[in-house]
Scaffold this motif. Structure first.
Motif, short mmCIF file in Angstrom:
data_model
loop_
_atom_site.label_atom_id
_atom_site.label_comp_id
_atom_site.label_asym_id
_atom_site.label_seq_id
_atom_site.Cartn_x
_atom_site.Cartn_y
_atom_site.Cartn_z
N GLN A 109 9.92 38.86 23.94
CA GLN A 109 8.66 38.13 23.95
C GLN A 109 8.32 37.62 25.34
O GLN A 109 7.15 37.64 25.75
CB GLN A 109 8.71 36.98 22.94
CG GLN A 109 8.74 37.46 21.50
CD GLN A 109 8.58 36.33 20.50
OE1 GLN A 109 7.80 35.41 20.72
NE2 GLN A 109 9.31 36.40 19.39
N TRP A 110 9.31 37.15 26.08
CA TRP A 110 9.04 36.68 27.43
C TRP A 110 8.57 37.82 28.33
O TRP A 110 7.67 37.65 29.14
CB TRP A 110 10.28 36.00 28.02
CG TRP A 110 10.27 34.52 27.80
CD1 TRP A 110 9.38 33.80 27.08
CD2 TRP A 110 11.21 33.59 28.33
NE1 TRP A 110 9.70 32.46 27.12
CE2 TRP A 110 10.81 32.31 27.88
CE3 TRP A 110 12.35 33.71 29.12
CZ2 TRP A 110 11.51 31.15 28.22
CZ3 TRP A 110 13.06 32.56 29.47
CH2 TRP A 110 12.64 31.29 29.01
N THR A 111 9.19 38.98 28.19
CA THR A 111 8.77 40.14 28.98
C THR A 111 7.32 40.49 28.68
O THR A 111 6.53 40.81 29.59
CB THR A 111 9.69 41.34 28.69
OG1 THR A 111 11.03 41.01 29.08
CG2 THR A 111 9.23 42.56 29.47
N ASP A 112 6.94 40.41 27.41
CA ASP A 112 5.57 40.71 27.01
C ASP A 112 4.58 39.70 27.61
O ASP A 112 3.54 40.07 28.16
CB ASP A 112 5.47 40.71 25.49
CG ASP A 112 4.05 40.99 25.00
OD1 ASP A 112 3.52 42.07 25.30
OD2 ASP A 112 3.47 40.11 24.34
N VAL A 113 4.92 38.41 27.52
CA VAL A 113 4.03 37.38 28.05
C VAL A 113 3.90 37.50 29.57
O VAL A 113 2.80 37.37 30.13
CB VAL A 113 4.53 35.97 27.67
CG1 VAL A 113 3.67 34.90 28.33
CG2 VAL A 113 4.52 35.78 26.16
N VAL A 114 5.01 37.76 30.25
CA VAL A 114 4.98 37.89 31.70
C VAL A 114 4.08 39.05 32.12
O VAL A 114 3.34 38.95 33.12
CB VAL A 114 6.41 38.08 32.27
CG1 VAL A 114 6.37 38.58 33.71
CG2 VAL A 114 7.16 36.75 32.22
N GLY A 115 4.11 40.15 31.36
CA GLY A 115 3.22 41.26 31.65
C GLY A 115 1.75 40.85 31.56
O GLY A 115 0.92 41.24 32.40
N LYS A 116 1.42 40.06 30.56
CA LYS A 116 0.04 39.57 30.41
C LYS A 116 -0.31 38.58 31.51
O LYS A 116 -1.45 38.55 32.00
CB LYS A 116 -0.13 38.92 29.04
CG LYS A 116 0.01 39.90 27.88
CD LYS A 116 -0.06 39.18 26.53
CE LYS A 116 0.10 40.17 25.39
NZ LYS A 116 0.12 39.49 24.07
N MET A 117 0.67 37.75 31.92
CA MET A 117 0.43 36.81 33.01
C MET A 117 0.12 37.54 34.31
O MET A 117 -0.75 37.13 35.09
CB MET A 117 1.64 35.88 33.18
CG MET A 117 1.88 34.95 32.01
SD MET A 117 3.46 34.05 32.12
CE MET A 117 3.02 32.74 33.26
N ARG A 118 0.84 38.64 34.56
CA ARG A 118 0.59 39.42 35.77
C ARG A 118 -0.84 39.96 35.77
O ARG A 118 -1.53 39.92 36.80
CB ARG A 118 1.59 40.57 35.86
CG ARG A 118 1.48 41.35 37.18
CD ARG A 118 2.29 42.63 37.12
NE ARG A 118 3.70 42.38 36.94
CZ ARG A 118 4.55 42.08 37.92
NH1 ARG A 118 4.10 41.97 39.16
NH2 ARG A 118 5.83 41.91 37.65
N LYS A 119 -1.29 40.47 34.62
CA LYS A 119 -2.64 41.01 34.54
C LYS A 119 -3.68 39.90 34.76
O LYS A 119 -4.72 40.13 35.39
CB LYS A 119 -2.85 41.67 33.18
CG LYS A 119 -2.06 42.96 32.99
CD LYS A 119 -2.31 43.57 31.61
CE LYS A 119 -1.51 44.85 31.42
NZ LYS A 119 -1.72 45.45 30.08
N ALA A 120 -3.41 38.71 34.22
CA ALA A 120 -4.34 37.59 34.41
C ALA A 120 -4.43 37.20 35.88
O ALA A 120 -5.53 36.92 36.39
CB ALA A 120 -3.90 36.40 33.57
N LEU A 121 -3.29 37.18 36.57
CA LEU A 121 -3.30 36.87 38.00
C LEU A 121 -4.06 37.94 38.77
O LEU A 121 -4.87 37.63 39.66
CB LEU A 121 -1.88 36.76 38.53
CG LEU A 121 -1.13 35.45 38.33
CD1 LEU A 121 0.24 35.52 38.99
CD2 LEU A 121 -1.92 34.27 38.89
N ASP A 122 -3.80 39.21 38.45
CA ASP A 122 -4.47 40.30 39.14
C ASP A 122 -5.98 40.24 38.94
O ASP A 122 -6.76 40.63 39.83
CB ASP A 122 -3.94 41.65 38.65
CG ASP A 122 -2.50 41.91 39.10
OD1 ASP A 122 -2.03 41.21 40.03
OD2 ASP A 122 -1.85 42.80 38.52
N ALA A 123 -6.40 39.76 37.76
CA ALA A 123 -7.83 39.64 37.45
C ALA A 123 -8.41 38.32 37.94
O ALA A 123 -9.60 38.06 37.73
CB ALA A 123 -8.05 39.78 35.95
#
Length: 235
Positions: A109-123
């Motif tokens: 679950q943490w790996t999944d959330v971190v992936g979404k956090m990276r996309k939010a930062l990139d956006a």
């Protein structure tokens, strides 16, 4: 703010909408809230609004002062420190329990959330990033499988998120925060639980210092005495 549907619980809908506005920062800390204005905006009578404010009071987001009215919660630097200290105690306990109960689920679950956090930062979506940040930490309590611990955390969770949305606004803070979250997920995935717990302690301590610096600056500017000012009605 959208008009509420005539559903089975107008109070629950009012709680959700008012809480979201407080947490997002649309209402300022210490800002007075008018039952009449809120009822007009939500398209309901004052009764569900009054009941919603009582629910939000129990959740720590509203302060009710006799003869003065209802206000968004406010915190000075000392209160921010105490809240952060409690957060550290609860989160580290939840992390140990989550690791003991289902460390594989935590890693996943943490790996999944971190992936979404990276996309939010990139956006450059700071609001979404901070929401995901809160979700990252909530995973610990969900996997700890202790209803009493979760209940204790829920007493402060909305205030913590409200502070996160107000006091962690610099992009550089989000970038450094992301590095901690990424490393935490990597450590758990790699079976380095002790290192992850140590990093979580440092992460919370660093966050606390950022919150305290922002709160002290706010106190020095005299931003706290917003009570008593009439807020403009928002549409």
């Amino acid at each position: 703010m959208s008009t509420l549907d005539r559903g089975p619980s107008l109070t629950d809908q009012a709680v959700q909408q008012i809480r979201d506005r407080i947490v997002r920062g649309e209402f300022q800390l210490g800002e007075p809230l008018s039952e009449i204005a809120l009822a007009t905006e939500l398209g309901v009578s004052k009764t569900p609004v009054r009941e919603a404010l009582m629910v939000l009071k129990r959740q720590g987001l509203i302060e009710v002062h006799p003869q003065r009215g209802s206000f968004v919660f406010d915190m000075d630097a000392k209160q921010v420190r105490k809240l952060s200290e409690l957060r550290e105690v609860l989160e580290l306990a939840a992390m140990r329990m989550a690791l003991a109960n289902d460390r594989q689920a935590l890693a996943r679950q943490w790996t999944d959330v971190v992936g979404k956090m990276r996309k939010a930062l990139d956006a450059d979506d700071a609001e979404l990033y901070r929401t995901l940040d809160g979700g990252f930490h909530m995973v610990l309590f969900e996997l700890a499988d202790n209803a009493y611990l979760l209940e204790a955390y829920e007493l402060i969770a909305f205030r913590v998120q409200a502070l996160r949305n107000r006091l962690s606004l610099a992009p550089s803070l989000n970038a450094s925060s992301f590095e901690d979250h990424l490393r935490l997920a990597e450590l758990i995935a790699g079976g380095k639980d002790g290192d992850a717990i140590d990093l979580m302690g440092r992460h919370i301590a660093t966050t606390r210092e950022h919150y305290l610096a922002a709160a002290k600056a706010r106190d020095a500017e005299g931003a706290a005495p917003t009570r008593g000012r009439r807020r403009a009605t928002r549409r």
